[in-house]
Enzyme design. Structure first.
Site, PDB file in Angstrom:
ATOM      1  N   GLU A 169      41.974  -5.316  50.804  1.00  0.00           N
ATOM      2  CA  GLU A 169      40.614  -5.690  51.451  1.00  0.00           C
ATOM      3  C   GLU A 169      39.962  -7.356  51.716  1.00  0.00           C
ATOM      4  O   GLU A 169      41.505  -8.009  51.686  1.00  0.00           O
ATOM      5  CB  GLU A 169      39.889  -5.993  50.019  1.00  0.00           C
ATOM      6  CG  GLU A 169      38.211  -6.299  49.918  1.00  0.00           C
ATOM      7  CD  GLU A 169      37.635  -6.277  48.583  1.00  0.00           C
ATOM      8  OE1 GLU A 169      38.529  -6.061  47.363  1.00  0.00           O
ATOM      9  OE2 GLU A 169      37.126  -7.093  48.602  1.00  0.00           O
ATOM     10  N   GLU A 174      31.047 -13.346  52.045  1.00  0.00           N
ATOM     11  CA  GLU A 174      30.207 -12.686  50.269  1.00  0.00           C
ATOM     12  C   GLU A 174      29.635 -14.330  50.407  1.00  0.00           C
ATOM     13  O   GLU A 174      29.728 -15.175  50.753  1.00  0.00           O
ATOM     14  CB  GLU A 174      31.564 -12.892  49.746  1.00  0.00           C
ATOM     15  CG  GLU A 174      32.307 -11.380  50.167  1.00  0.00           C
ATOM     16  CD  GLU A 174      33.546 -11.318  48.407  1.00  0.00           C
ATOM     17  OE1 GLU A 174      32.363 -10.733  47.080  1.00  0.00           O
ATOM     18  OE2 GLU A 174      34.406 -11.778  48.363  1.00  0.00           O
TER      19      GLU A 174
END
Length: 419
Positions: A169, A174
């Protein structure tokens, strides 16, 4: 006068057209800022993805590029239910995708904790687009408030076969709402997932909030390295050396994901201070990979290479001519934003100078004209801001000879071959 956002959209559209033409014929038209006869980089696009979300207000996203996921997420203890349709993900008619989180449950959705309290949306390109290496970016304005968790990220296309985290990932961006001035970039893989992910944070200066304006979040991804930036400012680079012997799982295709989560282990749940609805506004998403996305040598006078002295990544490191040796100090990426990149940083004209003899160096990518270059069909590498060519000082072929900018003369010490 056209707005900056509209001008940028036109530039993105132009870039997409140039990339498409480049893929077909291997050349592009002249950059108007370059000297007469100069052409845009003659680099064939191997794979590109671009969405500027143009369309009427209320329209769904382009189904040929994106699909909507539905359901809840017990793994992170998130509180939202991801819906299909356009209630939580739609175009706004002004060139944006708007992902909206609402405090509601009109359809009686059931979540892991009981009746769902929130709805939102999550989109991905699985089965529609994937890339291995390149420049991956999104320009977005994030939401604000306790419990908000917007993200732009990627998963390995083999997740259905190997599962997570073996799939890998890459979190391009974020944000958790209790840190309004901070975003995070992280990699997850076997033995370094979840809270053990490897990454770093980037903070805006002066207490600015990311929710106040659009920002561009990007990674430059090559074999054995991933480099993160915000608005062109590089803030971290990760390689297999950072994993402490664990497996690097990022040399394979990945697909894209955009989502706005509500609550969860990391951000915590919304509270009385959180206003709803909240929106993640996405202006554009693009992926550019090219023949040079994996890094290629740039050869010049005497068959020698453009080299970062000592493979040193410190700002201000001299860029020089040196025997070609295949090291990472000589692997350059011709990026879609007009930069030339090595070791996660940019080829830079010292001090933004425009005079003959101004030396070039390695420096954090910052989006300035000192870091913009045009590789011409005539084998010149031109800095349009100075209207000058990359030049070997005094025409010397000695190892360690500094490179500089100089008025373009067509001489051999200004001729370069990429790759």
């Amino acid at each position: 006068m056209a707005s900056p956002r509209l001008l940028r959209r036109c530039l993105l559209a132009a870039l997409s057209a140039v990339l498409a033409a480049s893929a077909a014929v291997g050349t592009a038209e002249a950059d108007t800022a370059a000297p007469a006869g100069a052409q845009a980089p003659a680099v064939a696009a191997a794979a590109t993805f671009s969405d500027t979300f143009d369309g009427p207000a209320g329209a769904p996203v382009d189904g040929s590029k994106w699909q909507l996921e539905t359901g809840d997420n017990v793994n992170n203890h998130e509180r939202q239910y991801y819906t299909s349709g356009t209630k939580n993900a739609a175009l706004d008619g002004q060139g944006h995708l708007v992902i909206t989180a609402r405090r509601e449950n009109p359809a009686g959705y059931q979540c892991w904790y009981g009746s769902c309290q929130y709805t939102s949306a999550r989109l991905n390109t699985s089965g529609k687009f994937a890339a291995q290496y390149g420049h991956v970016e999104a320009r977005m304005k994030i939401p604000r408030g306790q419990g908000m968790w917007p993200a732009f990220w990627m998963l390995g296309t083999d997740i259905g076969q190997v599962g997570w985290p073996n799939s890998g990932e890459i979190d391009v961006m974020e944000n958790v709402g209790f840190e309004p001035s901070v975003v995070h970039g992280t990699i997850h893989g076997p033995g370094y997932s979840g809270s053990g992910g490897i990454g770093a944070a980037y903070s805006l200066p002066g207490g600015q909030a990311f929710a106040d304006a659009f920002h561009t979040f990007a990674v430059d991804w090559a074999p054995g390295s991933i480099t993160w930036s915000v608005d062109g400012n590089v803030y971290q680079r990760r390689t297999p050396a950072d994993l402490g012997g664990k497996t690097w799982v990022f040399d394979k295709p990945f697909f894209l994901i955009l989502n706005l989560a509500v609550g969860g282990y990391w951000p915590g749940d919304p509270d009385g201070s959180t206003a709803f609805p909240q929106q993640l506004v996405v202006d554009s998403v693009s992926v550019t990979t090219s023949d040079t996305a994996t890094g290629r040598p740039i050869r010049g006078l005497g068959g020698k290479c453009v080299d970062v002295a000592g493979a040193n990544t410190a700002n201000g490191t001299p860029v020089q001519l040196y025997d070609c040796n295949g090291t990472s100090a000589q692997q350059w990426t011709v990026a879609s934003d007009g930069t030339l990149r090595a070791l996660g940083k940019c080829l830079d004209v010292t001090g933004g100078g425009t005079g003959d003899g101004t030396k070039v160096q390695l420096y954090d990518c910052n989006g300035t004209g000192a870091q913009k270059w045009v590789v011409t069909a005539a084998q010149d590498i031109v800095n349009p801001q100075a209207n000058k060519c990359l030049d070997v000082t005094d025409g010397s072929t000695a190892n360690g000879t500094r490179l500089q900018i100089w008025s373009c003369t067509g001489a051999a010490n200004q001729k370069w071959t990429v790759g």
